[in-house]
Design an enzyme around this catalytic site. Structure first.
Site, PDB file in Angstrom:
ATOM      1  N   ALA A  81       0.947  -1.048  -0.169  1.00 58.64           N
ATOM      2  CA  ALA A  81      -0.082  -0.008   0.162  1.00 58.64           C
ATOM      3  C   ALA A  81       0.969   1.211   0.034  1.00 58.64           C
ATOM      4  O   ALA A  81       0.354   2.126  -0.552  1.00 58.64           O
ATOM      5  CB  ALA A  81      -0.924   0.043   1.294  1.00 58.64           C
ATOM      6  N   CYS A  82       2.106   1.177   0.523  1.00 54.01           N
ATOM      7  CA  CYS A  82       2.882   2.351   0.667  1.00 54.01           C
ATOM      8  C   CYS A  82       3.408   2.660  -0.872  1.00 54.01           C
ATOM      9  O   CYS A  82       4.033   3.978  -0.773  1.00 54.01           O
ATOM     10  CB  CYS A  82       4.212   1.846   1.644  1.00 54.01           C
ATOM     11  N   SER A  83       3.537   1.989  -1.822  1.00 51.21           N
ATOM     12  CA  SER A  83       3.888   2.444  -3.200  1.00 51.21           C
ATOM     13  C   SER A  83       2.623   2.520  -4.053  1.00 51.21           C
ATOM     14  O   SER A  83       2.928   1.953  -5.452  1.00 51.21           O
ATOM     15  CB  SER A  83       5.122   1.426  -3.435  1.00 51.21           C
TER      16      SER A  83
END
Length: 391
Positions: free
Chosen positions: A325-327
């Site tokens: 989710a962070c990218s």
């Protein structure tokens, strides 16, 4: 329609027992831990007690080795930048891997602009670091290695004890991003020769916005922010006592329940993996079959895109992810999937299920009932699908 949340790698709910432990620190025990009066002393006692619980979870010998931060990203910044700048006179070479979280990769790219040399060591097709290539990358300028304990996207667990032994023999600092692994598998920083270890509260079912960094006694780093000198002068700013108490309670619960919960999740994970691979042709598992996190099932489906799968499953009440989710703000395929040798097309067909406390055998039954039909429908719509597999 049931709601089956299976994106625990992106975000976990706070355990109600954690919330209960935190509540007094919002309205009753709200003093500043740096104040000398009774309210301040109560906050300071909570801070010390919390450090003890985090230290116990990872086998740290001294509570002073735990520094609280705002989360995994800040801990990674403090560990890698702090150690690099403090030890620049000894060398300017850092080794990391091609599948690290972006909060490690982007720090390393930043340090390259600051004059450091960085080697990104490749992994094999299961996502395991090649130890021979790791050792071959070491030079007389190498001051630090940064290797994640386990990859949160494909679940592969790294041979950290062997890497720690190598680092110790070569007198190189070892930083380990353990955000995805801590609380799921046993970690002992002493036994595994780890100098710096990153932790995140939410990945333990604690509150978001809190993390910690283990710094082995004698490991020299410099702060990356300046201020009042809290946290042994390494992380200035008034401590988030309620959040820290919550993280400590989550760590305490994880230590107590890890063995039982991991066994339960492994059974659910393997049921999901085997069920998908057995029922859907041209489906594959990404990552290592056995050396993987208890809650991770990263699956790949030929001829369709993971994003379409996510939307279709969500319409059936199932929440999963196509990667970290962070990218997720970029349309590029996951750098982790590319690093294990997948083409752009194959990487785009991947789907990550990360299981958690609310998932049950009934959850897996429902998911295994829905996925084959969703995959069949999407393949029928895809111009890439060979006609023979639609029959």
């Amino acid at each position: 329609m049931p709601k089956i949340y299976m994106d625990y790698g992106a975000g976990k709910p706070v355990d109600p027992r954690v919330l209960e432990a935190m509540n007094p620190y919002f309205l009753e025990i709200y003093g500043n831990a740096s104040s000398g009066h009774s309210y301040g002393n109560a906050a300071k006692e909570a801070l010390t007690s919390s450090r003890e619980k985090i230290a116990q979870l990872i086998g740290a010998e001294k509570v002073q080795e735990i520094i609280f931060t705002s989360g995994g990203t800040e801990s990674n910044n403090l560990a890698i930048k702090g150690a690099a700048f403090r030890n620049k006179s000894k060398g300017n070479h850092i080794i990391t891997t091609a599948i690290e979280h972006m909060s490690v990769i982007n720090i390393c790219k930043y340090l390259q602009k600051e004059g450091f040399e960085v080697t990104f060591v490749p992994v094999d097709d299961k996502g395991t670091v090649d130890l021979e290539k790791l050792e071959a990358a070491i030079t007389d300028q190498t001051i630090m290695m940064s290797v994640m304990y386990a990859n949160g996207e494909i679940g592969t667990i790294q041979p950290i004890k062997q890497i720690g032994k190598l680092a110790q023999e070569k007198n190189i600092m070892l930083h380990v991003d353990a955000v995805a692994a801590v609380g799921q598998v046993p970690i002992n920083v002493v036994d595994e020769n780890i100098d710096l270890l990153t932790l995140s509260s939410n990945d333990l079912y604690g509150p978001k916005g809190v993390g910690a960094l283990y710094i082995k006694k004698g490991t020299r780093i410099v702060p990356i922010d300046q201020g009042g000198g809290q946290e042994n002068g390494l992380r200035s700013g008034t401590e988030n006592i309620s959040g820290i108490v919550g993280m400590a309670k989550a760590a305490e619960l994880a230590q107590t329940e890890m063995e039982t919960e991991s066994k339960r999740l492994i059974a659910l994970r393997d049921k999901l993996i085997d069920g998908v691979l057995d029922s859907i042709p041209y489906s594959f598992l990404n990552g290592h079959r056995t050396q993987r996190l208890p809650n991770n099932a990263n699956l790949r489906f030929s001829y369709i895109e993971g994003e379409s799968l996510i939307l279709s499953l969500d319409m059936h009440g199932i929440q999963a992810s196509s990667g970290s989710a962070c990218s997720s703000k970029t349309l590029e395929p996951s750098h982790v999937l590319r690093a294990i040798g997948l083409s752009h097309e194959l990487a785009h067909g991947s789907l990550a299920f990360t299981l958690g406390k609310q998932n049950t055998q009934e959850s897996m039954d429902y998911v295994l009932e829905v996925i084959p039909e969703v995959v069949k429908r999407l393949r029928a719509l895809s111009p890439l699908t060979p006609k023979e597999i639609l029959r």
